[in-house]
Scaffold this motif. Structure first.
Motif, mmCIF file in Angstrom:
data_model
loop_
_atom_site.group_PDB
_atom_site.id
_atom_site.type_symbol
_atom_site.label_atom_id
_atom_site.label_comp_id
_atom_site.label_asym_id
_atom_site.label_seq_id
_atom_site.Cartn_x
_atom_site.Cartn_y
_atom_site.Cartn_z
ATOM 1 N N HIS A 42 0.852 -1.184 0.000
ATOM 2 C CA HIS A 42 0.000 0.000 0.000
ATOM 3 C C HIS A 42 0.887 1.232 0.000
ATOM 4 O O HIS A 42 2.030 1.166 0.411
ATOM 5 N N GLY A 114 -9.549 -5.995 -13.285
ATOM 6 C CA GLY A 114 -10.957 -6.025 -12.877
ATOM 7 C C GLY A 114 -11.167 -6.483 -11.452
ATOM 8 O O GLY A 114 -10.528 -5.995 -10.524
ATOM 9 N N ILE A 117 -8.467 -7.327 -8.806
ATOM 10 C CA ILE A 117 -7.821 -6.281 -7.999
ATOM 11 C C ILE A 117 -8.459 -6.240 -6.615
ATOM 12 O O ILE A 117 -7.777 -6.070 -5.608
ATOM 13 N N LEU A 118 -9.774 -6.428 -6.579
ATOM 14 C CA LEU A 118 -10.463 -6.404 -5.286
ATOM 15 C C LEU A 118 -9.963 -7.560 -4.409
ATOM 16 O O LEU A 118 -9.749 -7.387 -3.206
ATOM 17 N N PHE A 121 -6.653 -6.525 -3.073
ATOM 18 C CA PHE A 121 -6.809 -5.598 -1.946
ATOM 19 C C PHE A 121 -7.109 -6.369 -0.664
ATOM 20 O O PHE A 121 -6.598 -6.047 0.408
ATOM 21 N N ALA A 255 -12.289 -3.662 5.229
ATOM 22 C CA ALA A 255 -12.887 -2.684 4.315
ATOM 23 C C ALA A 255 -12.963 -3.237 2.899
ATOM 24 O O ALA A 255 -13.890 -2.938 2.155
ATOM 25 N N SER A 256 -11.979 -4.059 2.520
ATOM 26 C CA SER A 256 -11.977 -4.568 1.147
ATOM 27 C C SER A 256 -13.135 -5.541 0.915
ATOM 28 O O SER A 256 -13.609 -5.687 -0.199
ATOM 29 N N LEU A 259 -16.265 -3.867 -0.395
ATOM 30 C CA LEU A 259 -16.286 -3.513 -1.813
ATOM 31 C C LEU A 259 -16.962 -4.579 -2.662
ATOM 32 O O LEU A 259 -17.579 -4.279 -3.663
ATOM 33 N N LEU B 123 -11.446 4.532 -5.088
ATOM 34 C CA LEU B 123 -11.640 3.449 -4.134
ATOM 35 C C LEU B 123 -10.296 3.011 -3.564
ATOM 36 O O LEU B 123 -9.350 2.763 -4.302
ATOM 37 N N SER B 124 -10.199 2.966 -2.256
ATOM 38 C CA SER B 124 -8.979 2.487 -1.633
ATOM 39 C C SER B 124 -9.325 1.876 -0.287
ATOM 40 O O SER B 124 -9.314 2.552 0.740
ATOM 41 N N PRO B 125 -9.677 0.575 -0.302
ATOM 42 C CA PRO B 125 -10.154 -0.037 0.942
ATOM 43 C C PRO B 125 -9.153 0.067 2.087
ATOM 44 O O PRO B 125 -9.553 0.222 3.233
ATOM 45 N N LEU B 126 -7.851 0.033 1.778
ATOM 46 C CA LEU B 126 -6.869 0.073 2.860
ATOM 47 C C LEU B 126 -6.796 1.449 3.508
ATOM 48 O O LEU B 126 -6.259 1.600 4.591
ATOM 49 N N ASP B 127 -7.337 2.471 2.824
ATOM 50 C CA ASP B 127 -7.445 3.790 3.439
ATOM 51 C C ASP B 127 -8.857 4.026 3.964
ATOM 52 O O ASP B 127 -9.186 5.133 4.383
ATOM 53 N N GLY B 128 -9.702 3.011 3.848
ATOM 54 C CA GLY B 128 -11.087 3.137 4.301
ATOM 55 C C GLY B 128 -11.959 3.964 3.369
ATOM 56 O O GLY B 128 -12.989 4.489 3.785
ATOM 57 N N GLY B 130 -14.465 3.891 0.593
ATOM 58 C CA GLY B 130 -15.375 2.969 -0.077
ATOM 59 C C GLY B 130 -16.240 3.689 -1.095
ATOM 60 O O GLY B 130 -16.060 4.879 -1.340
ATOM 61 N N PRO B 131 -17.192 2.969 -1.695
ATOM 62 C CA PRO B 131 -18.030 3.546 -2.746
ATOM 63 C C PRO B 131 -18.784 4.808 -2.319
ATOM 64 O O PRO B 131 -18.899 5.754 -3.101
ATOM 65 N N GLU B 160 -5.530 1.497 -7.713
ATOM 66 C CA GLU B 160 -6.791 2.007 -7.165
ATOM 67 C C GLU B 160 -7.678 2.562 -8.278
ATOM 68 O O GLU B 160 -8.894 2.379 -8.262
ATOM 69 N N ALA B 163 -9.222 -0.328 -10.088
ATOM 70 C CA ALA B 163 -10.284 -0.941 -9.277
ATOM 71 C C ALA B 163 -11.545 -0.089 -9.342
ATOM 72 O O ALA B 163 -12.656 -0.610 -9.474
#
Lengths: 269, 210
Positions: A42, A114, A117-118, A121, A255-256, A259, B123-128, B130-131, B160, B163
């Motif tokens: 990250h 696509g 990637i999720l 993460f 958090a991932s 998504l 979108l960057s889940p590791l930074d929190g 979300g959509p 990111e 994604a």
């Protein structure tokens, strides 16, 4: 927890004049980590033009380094310091955050595309949440490289995530018990149901007043052999992993995983 | 990490309270450290008090008056921004970008006549992130209106950004909107020799008929 001793690739800078504090572990003193394989987990902006990069190093485990000037428009690191790319990194410095000194791609890496990637993460979030800083995990590094390769190819998907989770747990000292039951240590039997308890393992008979998750013997055996195929086994092992990982992750959800709810066509891990 | 998160460490009072406050306030600007802030403050007080007044007025007016466009989330004085309310713009074409600066780049450099949607991030889940944090609920609302026929995903080529493009693309498909991604490849006027391997492999993979 046992720490692996610092070996030859960590060389203390100028050992004579700048010995660092002798009561610190050696890894915290001034040192230069030479170019070696690593992944970026990250990165986040730091000051005007720099980045703090979370690295998963083949030799040092999870490490934070500052990439000075990496956000400048003409920085040579701009496109390089991306997650899921096999890299060669070198850094120096003492204390919690080192300073990146060199970064280059290590050959060609298939990019994740696509929905994969999720999944990537998700794997990275597991690493940041469950690994201690500067704790070397060379075997886990191999498992990580394998899961990324599988996710980039056609074969990837749920089974490779389950196998990675299993190896991750084993590596951080929370390995699953998948071969013997808890009641008397008998071998797990295909065709029988078990009740998995955190830190204990599978019971034949569900113990009272304890939270367990039900799983078939076949799924336990398949996970132990890292050969998950059937849809039912995948569903059961996913439930088991969510249960076990949830316990070690504490209250905060991943958090991932959130998504995946909005992304159709991709199955949430 | 504490030294990083707390940007201002031990700023001692050196001048009168008014000047100290001014210097401290100027430091909220990106790239402005204590020394530059002091230089700016002394310049305004010594040489350009009128300019300082103008700056103060413009700043408070902008902070009070500038909001996000209700359609595209770009900065705007009015509830609907100039681009969204322009009838000559093609409302069937929507370009999704990460920042308002991206809109400026496209406006200046490309003959694009459609509308925009600004995510104000990615979108960057590791930074929190979300959509919901990047306004995708509102974007979905625009898609359900039925006017949009194509969504151009012009997010960055970072992981990111990819994604985010994937996520919005899936959303568009669900609503019967055609998702397209901006091309990545060799820059114009560039020699292949100097193009990095990732871009080059992308350029080869996404080649087109001549």
């Amino acid at each position: 927890m046992m720490r692996a001793p610092c070996s030859d690739w960590v060389s203390a800078i100028d050992e004579g004049s700048a010995p660092g504090r002798s009561d610190w572990p050696e890894r915290l003193n001034a040192m230069r980590v030479e170019l070696h394989p690593a992944f970026v987990i990250h990165q986040r902006p730091y000051r005007e033009t720099s980045l703090v990069v979370e690295v998963f190093s083949s030799r040092q485990g999870r490490v934070g380094v500052v990439a000075k000037g990496a956000q400048r428009p003409r920085s040579p690191w701009r496109g390089v310091l991306q997650p899921f790319r096999s890299l060669l990194l070198a850094w120096s410095g003492r204390g919690e955050l080192g300073t990146l000194t060199h970064a280059e791609p290590a050959g060609f890496t298939l990019p994740l595309s696509g929905g994969r990637i999720l999944s990537g993460f998700y794997v990275n979030e597991l690493l940041t949440r469950l690994l201690m800083r500067s704790d070397p995990h060379p075997r886990l590094y191999e498992a990580y490289a394998e899961v990324l390769t599988a996710l980039a190819g056609r074969s990837g998907g749920e089974p490779v995530l389950r196998v990675f989770e299993k190896r991750l747990l084993a590596e951080i000292g929370y390995g699953l018990v998948l071969d013997r039951d808890n009641d008397g240590g008998a071998a797990i039997e295909d065709g029988r149901d078990y009740y998995y308890q955190i830190d204990k393992g599978p019971w034949r008979v569900a113990p009272a007043d304890v939270v367990t998750v039900k799983i078939s013997g076949g799924a336990l055996i398949a996970l132990a052999r890292e050969a998950l195929t059937g849809r039912e086994h995948l569903r059961e092992t996913k439930a088991l992993m969510r249960f076990v990982l949830g316990a070690y992750l504490g209250g905060r959800p991943l958090a991932s995983r959130e998504l995946f709810r909005g992304a159709s066509g991709v199955v949430s891990p | 990490m504490s030294a990083i998160s707390s940007g201002r460490i031990g700023q001692a009072r050196r001048y009168s309270p008014l000047i100290d406050d001014l210097i401290g306030a100027l430091r909220c600007l990106p790239g402005v450290g204590p020394k530059s802030a002091q230089r700016m403050a002394f310049h305004l007080l010594e040489r350009d008090r009128e300019g300082g007044e103008r700056l103060a007025r413009a700043l408070s007016a902008a902070v009070a008056g500038v909001r996000h466009c209700e359609r595209c989330r770009n900065f705007s004085d009015a509830p609907i921004c100039r681009i969204c309310s322009n009838p000559r713009r093609d409302a069937a074409l929507l370009c999704v970008v990460e920042t308002p600066a991206d809109i400026e780049s496209i406006e200046q450099g490309a003959a694009y006549q459609g509308c925009y949607f600004v995510l104000m991030g990615r979108l960057s889940p590791l930074d929190g992130i979300g959509p919901a944090a990047i306004g995708l609920d509102r974007l979905e609302g625009l898609m359900t209106e039925g006017r949009i026929k194509e969504v151009i995903l012009a997010t960055g080529t970072t992981v990111e950004g990819e994604a985010t493009a994937h996520y919005v693309g899936e959303m568009a498909r669900r609503h019967g909107v055609r998702p397209t991604r901006i091309a990545h490849g060799v820059p114009l006027g560039g020699d292949l020799e100097y193009v990095d391997a990732g871009t080059l492999s992308h350029a080869i993979a996404c080649r087109r008929d001549l």
